[in-house]
Design a protein around this motif. Structure first.
Motif, PDB file in Angstrom:
ATOM      1  N   ASP A 366     -19.779  -6.970 -23.188  1.00 48.05           N
ATOM      2  CA  ASP A 366     -18.698  -5.975 -23.156  1.00 48.05           C
ATOM      3  C   ASP A 366     -18.125  -5.798 -21.751  1.00 48.05           C
ATOM      4  O   ASP A 366     -16.937  -5.512 -21.588  1.00 48.05           O
ATOM      5  CB  ASP A 366     -19.221  -4.623 -23.648  1.00 48.05           C
ATOM      6  CG  ASP A 366     -19.776  -4.695 -25.050  1.00 48.05           C
ATOM      7  OD1 ASP A 366     -19.118  -5.308 -25.911  1.00 48.05           O
ATOM      8  OD2 ASP A 366     -20.873  -4.142 -25.285  1.00 48.05           O
ATOM      9  N   GLU A 395     -13.687  -5.859 -17.842  1.00 47.71           N
ATOM     10  CA  GLU A 395     -13.846  -5.344 -19.198  1.00 47.71           C
ATOM     11  C   GLU A 395     -13.584  -6.460 -20.189  1.00 47.71           C
ATOM     12  O   GLU A 395     -12.512  -7.057 -20.208  1.00 47.71           O
ATOM     13  CB  GLU A 395     -12.887  -4.177 -19.449  1.00 47.71           C
ATOM     14  CG  GLU A 395     -13.069  -3.533 -20.813  1.00 47.71           C
ATOM     15  CD  GLU A 395     -12.118  -2.362 -21.026  1.00 47.71           C
ATOM     16  OE1 GLU A 395     -12.594  -1.261 -21.345  1.00 47.71           O
ATOM     17  OE2 GLU A 395     -10.889  -2.574 -20.866  1.00 47.71           O
ATOM     18  N   ARG A 397     -14.559  -5.998 -23.665  1.00 47.63           N
ATOM     19  CA  ARG A 397     -14.294  -5.317 -24.944  1.00 47.63           C
ATOM     20  C   ARG A 397     -13.479  -4.071 -24.650  1.00 47.63           C
ATOM     21  O   ARG A 397     -13.880  -3.258 -23.821  1.00 47.63           O
ATOM     22  CB  ARG A 397     -15.605  -4.932 -25.648  1.00 47.63           C
ATOM     23  CG  ARG A 397     -15.386  -4.044 -26.878  1.00 47.63           C
ATOM     24  CD  ARG A 397     -16.671  -3.728 -27.596  1.00 47.63           C
ATOM     25  NE  ARG A 397     -17.628  -2.971 -26.811  1.00 47.63           N
ATOM     26  CZ  ARG A 397     -17.578  -1.654 -26.617  1.00 47.63           C
ATOM     27  NH1 ARG A 397     -16.575  -0.930 -27.121  1.00 47.63           N
ATOM     28  NH2 ARG A 397     -18.528  -1.058 -25.907  1.00 47.63           N
ATOM     29  N   GLN A 398     -12.368  -3.913 -25.295  1.00 41.96           N
ATOM     30  CA  GLN A 398     -11.494  -2.783 -25.020  1.00 41.96           C
ATOM     31  C   GLN A 398     -12.230  -1.469 -25.238  1.00 41.96           C
ATOM     32  O   GLN A 398     -12.869  -1.261 -26.259  1.00 41.96           O
ATOM     33  CB  GLN A 398     -10.252  -2.837 -25.907  1.00 41.96           C
ATOM     34  CG  GLN A 398      -9.215  -1.773 -25.550  1.00 41.96           C
ATOM     35  CD  GLN A 398      -7.921  -1.944 -26.327  1.00 41.96           C
ATOM     36  OE1 GLN A 398      -7.800  -2.839 -27.162  1.00 41.96           O
ATOM     37  NE2 GLN A 398      -6.947  -1.095 -26.048  1.00 41.96           N
ATOM     38  N   GLY A 399     -12.133  -0.584 -24.263  1.00 39.05           N
ATOM     39  CA  GLY A 399     -12.787   0.717 -24.340  1.00 39.05           C
ATOM     40  C   GLY A 399     -14.161   0.755 -23.716  1.00 39.05           C
ATOM     41  O   GLY A 399     -14.690   1.844 -23.440  1.00 39.05           O
TER      42      GLY A 399
END
Length: 421
Positions: A366, A395, A397-399
């Motif tokens: 992530d 990043e 993985r978004q979020g």
């Protein structure tokens, strides 16, 4: 136990070995020369001899000549959540000017981190005389301190209710040492970055050679009390000065500790109000310390922030699992660590305010970062989001960045290193 490191072509090799008792004087003299060669007072030298653990100190020898030094104290460091985690306090690192650029520092760091891992300590920490040096060995700047010079002729304090109920009294610093240490010990679990004092370290803040006073008084101490209990203390010097306009003395703060807001405010009010002085000077204080929110004019306090504690994760899984996280987190970290390759790869971190675990995984990552960024963010004083803004965390993985950055916060004030080593 010895090891050998190669030098540059034609330079021979250096032997690395654990410090022997009879080698102390030449070892310490070699260290002092690397830092300018100014002799230390006898009492300071004797204290360091008592504190340095010989079994954790290294010397690099070129034949019969000592050309490099390094040591590691056995500390316990407060981490977010309040746990006290074993940490090697890297210290006394030097390479003789005659032997620079021969790989000696790298060899010392290599041997030392291998030893720290063998000792079962998941963290190594240090303060850097030259901050640019230690990033390549995986250390990241994790705490910061505030230096300030407050113009007490123009800055006033607004203190909280209860301040007037705190009684202050002068005390001999040595005689009051035990009660001050009891207050300090109660503070240690409250703030990440603080060090539990090992036996002998209580002598360090009382070290007071005349050569270190810079024209100031001998060390002074004031105790704060409420209902007969000591709730805080201040240790300081007064540097008397005067000009044609009158007295212009400085109060030079060494330590201030208070167990509650009223005690802290009472101590600061006292320091700001000492007769015949016009300024209070402090070094390395917490970046969020209460006095900054009591003063009438922060601009006249001349704040300057400086790096303090550098952190290195020696065992990524154990270190990340030893602290708590201020929000639930479940993230896979892709960690780069060329200097300690046992850390490299993917780690799944799961945690919350009650506890955490971190283990190897083959799941998709992530976030991607190096162990240096993990060290900087470990105590919660540097955000992963800020590091990402500098391009040092990616990043995947978004979020994931926002979730993990929030979780890594310390939650109980900025981390702080109370004293050097």
């Amino acid at each position: 136990m010895t090891s050998k490191t190669s030098g540059t072509a034609g330079s021979g090799a250096a032997d690395l070995r654990i410090l022997r008792d009879e080698e102390w004087d030449v070892w310490y003299d070699t260290l002092l020369r690397a830092f300018g060669g100014v002799p230390e007072p006898a009492e300071e030298r004797a204290l360091w001899r008592d504190l340095v653990p010989f079994a954790r100190a290294l010397g690099a020898w070129d034949g019969d000549t000592l050309v490099g030094t390094a040591g590691a104290f056995d500390f316990r460091l407060t981490v977010p959540g309040g746990a006290s985690v074993p940490a090697a306090g890297v210290t006394t690192v030097s390479v003789a000017a005659t032997h620079r650029r021969r790989g000696l520092l790298t060899a010392l760091m290599r041997r030392q981190l291998d030893d720290v891992r063998a000792w079962g300590e998941p963290l190594a920490v240090l303060t850097a005389s030259e901050p640019a040096i230690y990033g390549r060995f995986g250390y990241g700047a994790a705490t910061f301190g505030v230096n300030a010079q407050v113009d007490t002729t123009r800055v006033t304090l607004s203190v909280p209710d209860g301040t007037d109920g705190v009684r202050l009294r002068y005390a001999d610093p040595g005689a009051a040492g035990a009660v001050c240490e009891a207050v300090y010990a109660r503070q240690v679990p409250r703030r990440a970055g603080m060090l539990a004092r090992r036996p002998g370290w209580e002598r360090m803040p009382l070290l007071d050679p005349p050569s270190a006073r810079d024209g100031g008084s001998p060390l002074q101490c004031v105790l704060a009390e409420r209902d007969g209990e000591v709730t805080g203390y201040a240790r300081f010097r007064v540097n008397p000065r005067a000009s044609v306009s009158g007295h212009d003395g400085q109060v030079v703060v060494q330590d201030v500790e208070g167990l509650d807001p009223a005690t802290e405010a009472a101590l600061w009010r006292f320091l700001y109000g000492i007769d015949l002085t016009s300024s209070v000077v402090m070094r390395g204080r917490p970046v969020d310390e209460s006095w900054q929110y009591l003063v009438s004019d922060l601009r006249r306090c001349e704040l300057r922030v400086r790096d303090a504690l550098f952190v290195r994760l020696v065992e990524v899984g154990d270190a990340l699992g030893a602290r708590t996280y201020q929000a639930p987190v479940d993230v896979v970290l892709e960690v780069e660590d060329a200097f300690c390759p046992w850390n490299a790869g993917r780690w799944r971190l799961t945690g919350d305010p009650k506890g955490a675990s971190c283990a190897r995984t083959e799941d998709a990552p992530d976030l991607a970062l190096s162990v240096r960024e993990l060290g900087a963010a470990y105590l919660g004083g540097v955000t992963l989001a800020s590091l990402a803004g500098a391009g040092r965390v990616r990043e995947l993985r978004q979020g994931a960045l926002t979730e993990t950055s929030v979780a890594f916060g310390s939650g109980a004030g900025a981390p702080w290193l109370p004293h050097g080593f």
